[in-house]
Design a protein around this motif. Structure first.
Motif, PDB file in Angstrom:
ATOM      1  N   GLY A  55       0.807  -1.213   0.000  1.00 53.24           N
ATOM      2  CA  GLY A  55       0.000   0.000   0.000  1.00 53.24           C
ATOM      3  C   GLY A  55       0.838   1.259   0.000  1.00 53.24           C
ATOM      4  N   SER A  56       1.901   1.274   0.842  1.00 52.74           N
ATOM      5  CA  SER A  56       2.749   2.465   0.899  1.00 52.74           C
ATOM      6  C   SER A  56       3.515   2.673  -0.403  1.00 52.74           C
ATOM      7  CB  SER A  56       3.730   2.347   2.062  1.00 52.74           C
ATOM      8  OG  SER A  56       4.629   1.273   1.872  1.00 52.74           O
ATOM      9  N   VAL A  57       3.956   1.562  -1.044  1.00 53.28           N
ATOM     10  CA  VAL A  57       4.671   1.681  -2.311  1.00 53.28           C
ATOM     11  C   VAL A  57       3.747   2.228  -3.397  1.00 53.28           C
ATOM     12  CG1 VAL A  57       5.734   0.339  -4.164  1.00 53.28           C
ATOM     13  CG2 VAL A  57       6.409  -0.050  -1.796  1.00 53.28           C
ATOM     14  N   GLU A  58       2.522   1.719  -3.479  1.00 52.38           N
ATOM     15  CA  GLU A  58       1.587   2.205  -4.492  1.00 52.38           C
ATOM     16  C   GLU A  58       1.257   3.678  -4.290  1.00 52.38           C
ATOM     17  OE1 GLU A  58       0.688   0.699  -7.118  1.00 52.38           O
ATOM     18  OE2 GLU A  58       1.495  -1.278  -6.666  1.00 52.38           O
ATOM     19  N   ARG A  59       1.119   4.075  -3.036  1.00 49.41           N
ATOM     20  CA  ARG A  59       0.830   5.503  -2.786  1.00 49.41           C
ATOM     21  C   ARG A  59       2.026   6.368  -3.174  1.00 49.41           C
ATOM     22  NH1 ARG A  59      -2.664   8.828  -1.027  1.00 49.41           N
ATOM     23  NH2 ARG A  59      -2.141  10.660   0.210  1.00 49.41           N
ATOM     24  N   SER A  60       3.233   5.888  -2.903  1.00 48.15           N
ATOM     25  CA  SER A  60       4.421   6.644  -3.307  1.00 48.15           C
ATOM     26  C   SER A  60       4.493   6.755  -4.829  1.00 48.15           C
ATOM     27  CB  SER A  60       5.681   5.958  -2.775  1.00 48.15           C
ATOM     28  OG  SER A  60       5.666   5.904  -1.362  1.00 48.15           O
ATOM     29  N   PHE A  61       4.172   5.670  -5.531  1.00 49.99           N
ATOM     30  CA  PHE A  61       4.143   5.718  -6.991  1.00 49.99           C
ATOM     31  C   PHE A  61       3.149   6.765  -7.484  1.00 49.99           C
ATOM     32  CE2 PHE A  61       5.577   1.027  -7.610  1.00 49.99           C
ATOM     33  CZ  PHE A  61       6.878   1.430  -7.392  1.00 49.99           C
ATOM     34  N   ALA A  62       1.956   6.771  -6.876  1.00 48.71           N
ATOM     35  CA  ALA A  62       0.926   7.712  -7.312  1.00 48.71           C
ATOM     36  C   ALA A  62       1.377   9.161  -7.110  1.00 48.71           C
ATOM     37  CB  ALA A  62      -0.380   7.445  -6.557  1.00 48.71           C
ATOM     38  N   ILE A  63       2.008   9.424  -5.966  1.00 50.85           N
ATOM     39  CA  ILE A  63       2.460  10.794  -5.694  1.00 50.85           C
ATOM     40  C   ILE A  63       3.573  11.196  -6.662  1.00 50.85           C
ATOM     41  CG2 ILE A  63       3.580  12.253  -3.978  1.00 50.85           C
ATOM     42  CD1 ILE A  63       2.139  10.651  -1.821  1.00 50.85           C
ATOM     43  N   LEU A  64       4.527  10.296  -6.895  1.00 49.49           N
ATOM     44  CA  LEU A  64       5.630  10.619  -7.800  1.00 49.49           C
ATOM     45  C   LEU A  64       5.140  10.860  -9.221  1.00 49.49           C
ATOM     46  CD1 LEU A  64       8.377   8.111  -6.572  1.00 49.49           C
ATOM     47  CD2 LEU A  64       8.350  10.599  -6.286  1.00 49.49           C
ATOM     48  N   LEU A  65       4.219  10.025  -9.681  1.00 52.02           N
ATOM     49  CA  LEU A  65       3.697  10.230 -11.035  1.00 52.02           C
ATOM     50  C   LEU A  65       2.926  11.537 -11.135  1.00 52.02           C
ATOM     51  CD1 LEU A  65       3.284   9.204 -13.894  1.00 52.02           C
ATOM     52  CD2 LEU A  65       1.244   7.976 -13.103  1.00 52.02           C
ATOM     53  N   ALA A  66       2.180  11.891 -10.092  1.00 57.83           N
ATOM     54  CA  ALA A  66       1.435  13.150 -10.110  1.00 57.83           C
ATOM     55  C   ALA A  66       2.387  14.341 -10.204  1.00 57.83           C
ATOM     56  CB  ALA A  66       0.567  13.253  -8.858  1.00 57.83           C
ATOM     57  N   VAL A  67       3.430  14.316  -9.384  1.00 57.65           N
ATOM     58  CA  VAL A  67       4.407  15.414  -9.423  1.00 57.65           C
ATOM     59  C   VAL A  67       5.119  15.450 -10.773  1.00 57.65           C
ATOM     60  CG1 VAL A  67       6.532  16.285  -8.395  1.00 57.65           C
ATOM     61  CG2 VAL A  67       4.715  15.392  -6.923  1.00 57.65           C
ATOM     62  N   PHE A  68       5.481  14.271 -11.264  1.00 56.74           N
ATOM     63  CA  PHE A  68       6.191  14.166 -12.532  1.00 56.74           C
ATOM     64  C   PHE A  68       5.331  14.668 -13.687  1.00 56.74           C
ATOM     65  CE2 PHE A  68       8.363  11.310 -15.789  1.00 56.74           C
ATOM     66  CZ  PHE A  68       9.512  12.082 -15.827  1.00 56.74           C
ATOM     67  N   ALA A  69       4.057  14.235 -13.724  1.00 56.69           N
ATOM     68  CA  ALA A  69       3.172  14.599 -14.836  1.00 56.69           C
ATOM     69  C   ALA A  69       2.889  16.101 -14.854  1.00 56.69           C
ATOM     70  CB  ALA A  69       1.868  13.805 -14.743  1.00 56.69           C
ATOM     71  N   ILE A  70       2.484  16.637 -13.693  1.00 61.24           N
ATOM     72  CA  ILE A  70       2.139  18.059 -13.651  1.00 61.24           C
ATOM     73  C   ILE A  70       3.390  18.912 -13.866  1.00 61.24           C
ATOM     74  CG2 ILE A  70       1.248  19.902 -12.182  1.00 61.24           C
ATOM     75  CD1 ILE A  70      -0.611  17.875 -10.907  1.00 61.24           C
ATOM     76  N   GLY A  71       4.496  18.521 -13.213  1.00 61.06           N
ATOM     77  CA  GLY A  71       5.720  19.311 -13.362  1.00 61.06           C
ATOM     78  C   GLY A  71       6.245  19.306 -14.780  1.00 61.06           C
ATOM     79  N   PHE A  72       6.335  18.114 -15.422  1.00 60.67           N
ATOM     80  CA  PHE A  72       6.822  18.058 -16.794  1.00 60.67           C
ATOM     81  C   PHE A  72       5.839  18.703 -17.756  1.00 60.67           C
ATOM     82  CE2 PHE A  72      10.492  15.825 -15.808  1.00 60.67           C
ATOM     83  CZ  PHE A  72      11.194  15.448 -16.953  1.00 60.67           C
ATOM     84  N   GLY A  73       4.560  18.542 -17.468  1.00 58.94           N
ATOM     85  CA  GLY A  73       3.571  19.164 -18.350  1.00 58.94           C
ATOM     86  C   GLY A  73       3.697  20.671 -18.369  1.00 58.94           C
ATOM     87  N   LEU A  74       3.827  21.277 -17.185  1.00 62.26           N
ATOM     88  CA  LEU A  74       3.965  22.733 -17.122  1.00 62.26           C
ATOM     89  C   LEU A  74       5.312  23.185 -17.698  1.00 62.26           C
ATOM     90  CD1 LEU A  74       2.491  23.402 -13.558  1.00 62.26           C
ATOM     91  CD2 LEU A  74       1.393  23.807 -15.776  1.00 62.26           C
ATOM     92  N   ALA A  75       6.369  22.410 -17.436  1.00 67.10           N
ATOM     93  CA  ALA A  75       7.694  22.800 -17.918  1.00 67.10           C
ATOM     94  C   ALA A  75       7.786  22.759 -19.442  1.00 67.10           C
ATOM     95  CB  ALA A  75       8.758  21.890 -17.299  1.00 67.10           C
ATOM     96  N   ASN A  76       7.035  21.851 -20.076  1.00 66.07           N
ATOM     97  CA  ASN A  76       7.116  21.698 -21.529  1.00 66.07           C
ATOM     98  C   ASN A  76       5.946  22.333 -22.271  1.00 66.07           C
ATOM     99  OD1 ASN A  76       9.546  19.823 -22.015  1.00 66.07           O
ATOM    100  ND2 ASN A  76       8.418  18.760 -20.405  1.00 66.07           N
ATOM    101  N   ALA A  77       5.122  23.061 -21.522  1.00 66.24           N
ATOM    102  CA  ALA A  77       4.029  23.784 -22.190  1.00 66.24           C
ATOM    103  C   ALA A  77       4.563  24.780 -23.228  1.00 66.24           C
ATOM    104  CB  ALA A  77       3.162  24.484 -21.149  1.00 66.24           C
ATOM    105  N   PRO A  78       5.692  25.474 -22.951  1.00 62.47           N
ATOM    106  CA  PRO A  78       6.227  26.374 -23.990  1.00 62.47           C
ATOM    107  C   PRO A  78       6.614  25.644 -25.277  1.00 62.47           C
ATOM    108  CG  PRO A  78       7.158  26.926 -21.850  1.00 62.47           C
ATOM    109  CD  PRO A  78       6.410  25.655 -21.673  1.00 62.47           C
ATOM    110  N   GLN A  79       7.084  24.398 -25.195  1.00 62.52           N
ATOM    111  CA  GLN A  79       7.437  23.646 -26.389  1.00 62.52           C
ATOM    112  C   GLN A  79       6.198  23.373 -27.242  1.00 62.52           C
ATOM    113  OE1 GLN A  79      10.516  23.007 -27.256  1.00 62.52           O
ATOM    114  NE2 GLN A  79      11.468  23.703 -25.336  1.00 62.52           N
ATOM    115  N   VAL A  80       5.069  23.061 -26.560  1.00 61.92           N
ATOM    116  CA  VAL A  80       3.816  22.834 -27.292  1.00 61.92           C
ATOM    117  C   VAL A  80       3.356  24.134 -27.938  1.00 61.92           C
ATOM    118  CG1 VAL A  80       1.421  22.073 -27.105  1.00 61.92           C
ATOM    119  CG2 VAL A  80       3.193  20.976 -25.716  1.00 61.92           C
TER     120      VAL A  80
END
Length: 408
Positions: free
Chosen positions: A23-48
């Motif tokens: 359970g703790s591993v899955e929650r850590s995965f979910a948090i990391l993917l959320a940070v990764f997705a939103i952070g990379f999405g905002l960082a690469n919005a200028p490229q789009v």
């Protein structure tokens, strides 16, 4: 200050907690993917935004917008557990759809020096697939994405780069996605192993507790049968005087009260017993014996011991005194001392200067010493020592808690 020890020791489940669980591993995965997705999405919005002039006015805006909504859904799923896997699957599928539909959203070929905007988000798609899909589906996904990207890069709308450049870029995507997949699978399996080991330990601990409770109950029943029932029957069979008959009747009443108390007592229902109360209980118990037994000892403080331990000590002391009356001989001095000792809570010694006996020669069917004294005290966490020899008297020393328990 009260010095009281738990009769069954500390519960390990209260002090030991697994640091890594599924359970703790899955929650850590979910948090990391959320940070990764939103952070990379905002960082690469200028490229789009930089490639919008080359894209279809409608689909060139709709596709990135839908993918961005999926990224924010991944972020929101951190707070709603049941949305985690659906959000991960939706992100992976929408990214693959955006990658495949790239040629249809381009109105004009992009410059060779630029990458199609999905390039910057490939790892988000592959990681989302590794988290949301089963292992074999995630493996297929991580193989399909690099191949599709290589094909797109070779076309004019994807930049029309050389085969070497396209293959190197595809290999880069495959390596990063494959590494993430391997790491996720390994962590999940390790967490599953931890959960399995913890469940097995809890199951074995519960089984051990049940076996311990059964053994304690068996010892108690054996001791009650010997102390209360058999002793009463033997006394009644030998009663040939009015005093002996009166004593047998009193023992029968005590046996009935003992059996009734054993049937109604439950864990936690009886408060701890102070040492002066324990000495008084032993004094009252031996007062009904047909031979005098003096109870002595030094001053006792307010130290207490659990009711189960007090019952075991008092009953074992009474049984040792009964054995002395029956077997030590006539005209024998008998005494019981109740004292606080260094390294323990209480020590009770039942002694006489009678005939003594050979402990190793006791028949197996005789329960008095083994069940009613040694095992009864041991089941309560104490120690019973029989010090005797033929012609040298008998000393029964009862200590609670046992020295091993005090050291622990």
């Amino acid at each position: 200050m009260t010095n009281e020890l738990a009769p069954f020791g500390a519960d390990p489940s209260r002090s030991v907690r697994a640091t890594v669980t599924q359970g703790s591993v899955e929650r850590s995965f979910a948090i990391l993917l959320a940070v990764f997705a939103i952070g990379f999405g905002l960082a690469n919005a200028p490229q789009v935004a930089k490639q919008l002039p080359y894209l279809d006015p409608v689909w060139g805006v709709v596709v990135p917008s839908v993918l961005a909504a999926a990224f924010f859904l991944v972020g929101a799923s951190v707070f709603v557990q049941r949305l985690v896997q659906p959000a991960q699957i939706a992100t992976a599928m929408l990214f693959l759809l955006a990658l495949v539909s790239w040629p249809f959203t381009v109105a004009e070929a992009i410059p060779t020096v630029q990458h199609p905007w999905p390039w910057w988000l490939c790892n988000i798609g592959t990681i989302a697939a590794a988290m949301g899909f089963a292992t074999w589906r995630a493996t297929v996904y991580n193989a399909v994405v690099p191949i599709v990207f290589v094909i797109i890069r070779l076309t004019p709308v994807g930049g029309g780069v050389s085969v070497t450049t396209a293959v190197l870029e595809g290999v880069n995507i495959g390596i990063l996605g494959g590494a993430a997949l391997v790491l996720i699978v390994m962590l999940r399996r390790a967490a599953a192993s931890v959960d399995s080991a913890q469940a097995t330990a809890v199951r074995r601990y519960s089984h051990a507790i049940r076996e311990h409770a059964t053994e304690v109950e068996r010892v108690q029943v054996d001791a009650i049968v010997h102390d209360s029932v058999l002793t009463t029957l033997l006394s009644a069979a030998r009663a040939d005087t009015p005093d002996a008959k009166t004593l047998s009747a009193r023992m029968a009443r005590n046996a009935l009260d003992h059996l009734a108390a054993a049937a109604t007592d439950g864990p936690g229902e009886v408060p701890p017993v102070a040492l002066p109360e324990l000495r008084a209980r032993i004094t009252d118990a031996v007062a009904s014996l047909p031979a005098p037994v003096r109870v002595e000892g030094g001053p006792l403080g307010p130290t207490t011991l659990p009711a189960a331990a007090a019952d075991a000590i008092a009953s074992a002391a009474l049984q040792a005194a009964v054995n002395s009356v029956q077997h030590a001989g006539d005209g024998v001095a008998r005494w019981i001392t109740v004292d606080e000792v260094v390294g323990a809570v209480v020590q009770v010694e039942v002694a006489d200067d009678g005939s003594g006996f050979d402990v190793d020669a006791i028949p197996a069917e005789r329960l008095g010493v083994r069940r009613s004294i040694v095992e009864r005290v041991a089941s309560a966490g104490g120690l019973a020592e029989i010090r005797t020899a033929p012609g040298r008297g008998t000393h029964v020393v009862l200590t609670w808690p046992a020295p091993a328990a005090v050291d622990a």
